[in-house]
Design a protein around this motif. Sequence first.
Motif, PDB file in Angstrom:
ATOM      1  N   SER A 175       0.772  -1.184   0.095  1.00  0.00           N
ATOM      2  CA  SER A 175      -0.055   0.044  -0.004  1.00  0.00           C
ATOM      3  C   SER A 175       0.973   1.394  -0.211  1.00  0.00           C
ATOM      4  N   MET A 176       2.003   1.194   0.562  1.00  0.00           N
ATOM      5  CA  MET A 176       3.009   2.247   0.645  1.00  0.00           C
ATOM      6  C   MET A 176       3.651   2.640  -0.451  1.00  0.00           C
ATOM      7  N   ILE A 177       4.005   1.579  -1.499  1.00  0.00           N
ATOM      8  CA  ILE A 177       4.780   1.845  -2.637  1.00  0.00           C
ATOM      9  C   ILE A 177       4.338   2.981  -3.244  1.00  0.00           C
ATOM     10  N   PRO A 178       3.138   2.842  -3.714  1.00  0.00           N
ATOM     11  CA  PRO A 178       2.589   3.816  -4.689  1.00  0.00           C
ATOM     12  C   PRO A 178       2.359   5.322  -3.935  1.00  0.00           C
ATOM     13  N   ALA A 179       2.012   5.442  -2.755  1.00  0.00           N
ATOM     14  CA  ALA A 179       1.689   6.524  -2.025  1.00  0.00           C
ATOM     15  C   ALA A 179       3.227   7.186  -1.804  1.00  0.00           C
ATOM     16  N   ALA A 180       4.213   6.543  -1.729  1.00  0.00           N
ATOM     17  CA  ALA A 180       5.512   7.148  -1.311  1.00  0.00           C
ATOM     18  C   ALA A 180       5.939   7.557  -2.859  1.00  0.00           C
ATOM     19  N   ALA A 181       5.906   6.856  -3.633  1.00  0.00           N
ATOM     20  CA  ALA A 181       6.236   7.105  -4.805  1.00  0.00           C
ATOM     21  C   ALA A 181       5.572   8.342  -5.301  1.00  0.00           C
ATOM     22  N   GLY A 182       4.303   8.456  -5.264  1.00  0.00           N
ATOM     23  CA  GLY A 182       3.409   9.796  -5.652  1.00  0.00           C
ATOM     24  C   GLY A 182       3.905  10.975  -4.830  1.00  0.00           C
ATOM     25  N   TYR A 183       4.088  10.888  -3.576  1.00  0.00           N
ATOM     26  CA  TYR A 183       4.413  11.959  -2.576  1.00  0.00           C
ATOM     27  C   TYR A 183       5.772  12.663  -3.069  1.00  0.00           C
ATOM     28  N   ALA A 184       6.834  11.457  -3.261  1.00  0.00           N
ATOM     29  CA  ALA A 184       8.143  11.907  -3.560  1.00  0.00           C
ATOM     30  C   ALA A 184       8.206  12.633  -4.687  1.00  0.00           C
ATOM     31  N   ILE A 185       7.623  12.229  -5.789  1.00  0.00           N
ATOM     32  CA  ILE A 185       7.451  12.783  -7.158  1.00  0.00           C
ATOM     33  C   ILE A 185       6.961  13.943  -7.028  1.00  0.00           C
ATOM     34  N   ALA A 186       5.862  14.457  -6.353  1.00  0.00           N
ATOM     35  CA  ALA A 186       5.204  15.707  -6.170  1.00  0.00           C
ATOM     36  C   ALA A 186       6.056  16.563  -5.459  1.00  0.00           C
ATOM     37  N   VAL A 187       6.779  16.110  -4.214  1.00  0.00           N
ATOM     38  CA  VAL A 187       7.741  17.185  -3.844  1.00  0.00           C
ATOM     39  C   VAL A 187       8.882  17.414  -4.609  1.00  0.00           C
ATOM     40  N   VAL A 188       9.450  16.604  -5.449  1.00  0.00           N
ATOM     41  CA  VAL A 188      10.450  16.854  -6.336  1.00  0.00           C
ATOM     42  C   VAL A 188      10.031  17.853  -7.233  1.00  0.00           C
ATOM     43  N   VAL A 189       8.725  17.597  -7.738  1.00  0.00           N
ATOM     44  CA  VAL A 189       8.619  18.739  -8.811  1.00  0.00           C
ATOM     45  C   VAL A 189       8.275  20.140  -8.191  1.00  0.00           C
ATOM     46  N   ALA A 190       7.648  20.037  -7.006  1.00  0.00           N
ATOM     47  CA  ALA A 190       7.301  21.442  -6.527  1.00  0.00           C
ATOM     48  C   ALA A 190       8.404  22.128  -5.742  1.00  0.00           C
ATOM     49  N   LYS A 191       9.451  21.361  -5.214  1.00  0.00           N
ATOM     50  CA  LYS A 191      10.823  21.931  -4.687  1.00  0.00           C
ATOM     51  C   LYS A 191      12.131  21.633  -5.307  1.00  0.00           C
ATOM     52  N   GLY A 192      11.943  20.669  -6.276  1.00  0.00           N
ATOM     53  CA  GLY A 192      13.148  20.180  -6.978  1.00  0.00           C
ATOM     54  C   GLY A 192      14.176  19.144  -6.081  1.00  0.00           C
ATOM     55  N   SER A 193      14.996  18.515  -6.792  1.00  0.00           N
ATOM     56  CA  SER A 193      15.569  17.315  -6.361  1.00  0.00           C
ATOM     57  C   SER A 193      16.737  17.920  -5.306  1.00  0.00           C
ATOM     58  N   ARG A 194      17.191  19.201  -5.395  1.00  0.00           N
ATOM     59  CA  ARG A 194      18.165  19.584  -4.292  1.00  0.00           C
ATOM     60  C   ARG A 194      17.707  19.688  -3.043  1.00  0.00           C
TER      61      ARG A 194
END
Length: 274
Positions: A175-194
Amino acid sequence: MSPLAFSLALAAAFLHAFWNLLLARARDPESATAVALVAAVVVFAPVTALTFDAEWAVWPFIVVTSMLQLVYFALLATAYRKAELSFVYPVARGVAPVLVLVVSVAVLGHGTSVAQVVGVLLVGAGVLLVRGLKRPPDPHALWFALGIAAVIASYTLLDKRGITHASPVTYLELSMIPAAAGYAIAVVVAKGSRAVRAELGLSSVVAGLLSFAAYALVLAALERASAASVAAVRETSVVIATAFAAVVLHEQVSRWRVLGSATVVCGIGLLALR
């Protein structure tokens, strides 16, 4: 509620309060949360592979609970931008078990005892007293907090049934694999990988591992007790987090928080009765 289920839920409350403390101390809590979620999924993947235990019937539950977890993190991040942790967290965690009880009895037709009803209500009232009655600067923050409570109640009731088709670790990992991936992608898009790389560290990783372990304990408790009882005991993390704040962060603890803590203790005492 059996002593084992009670112990599992209470242990989960301690772990939940501690990993929230770790993330709250981060310079960038959103990026730290992304690191924590991904770390938890990666670390527990081998454990899940070696102990995999799931039926085909679990997949509808996995899909829905993954979506709920993603909504939970999105609402939580928005709420923390609008109000302080001391407002959002207790309201969300305190109202959730009351919603679980109401839905369990009114919609699902589950039986309950007078002691359980009083216990759940006392826990809910106690954590609200711990929070205090002061309104946040943004009036919309309350609605976000209540929305988080609704999501928590929803996945608690859903997972109560879903866990019958898989082991706790397997169910949580899937259950956490999709949630973690979705959240991490959203944060990277919003704030950048740095920004995310800046939060790579022991504290964030430990927070992720503890968050996974905490909910695994909750799922194990749900196998042995009603969703309302588990949810109520789990929400004592609000009181535990208050204690951590006083001892670790040296925050002032008001008389209302002391009264709230005593109310919660009385509530979980009633929940421990058979």
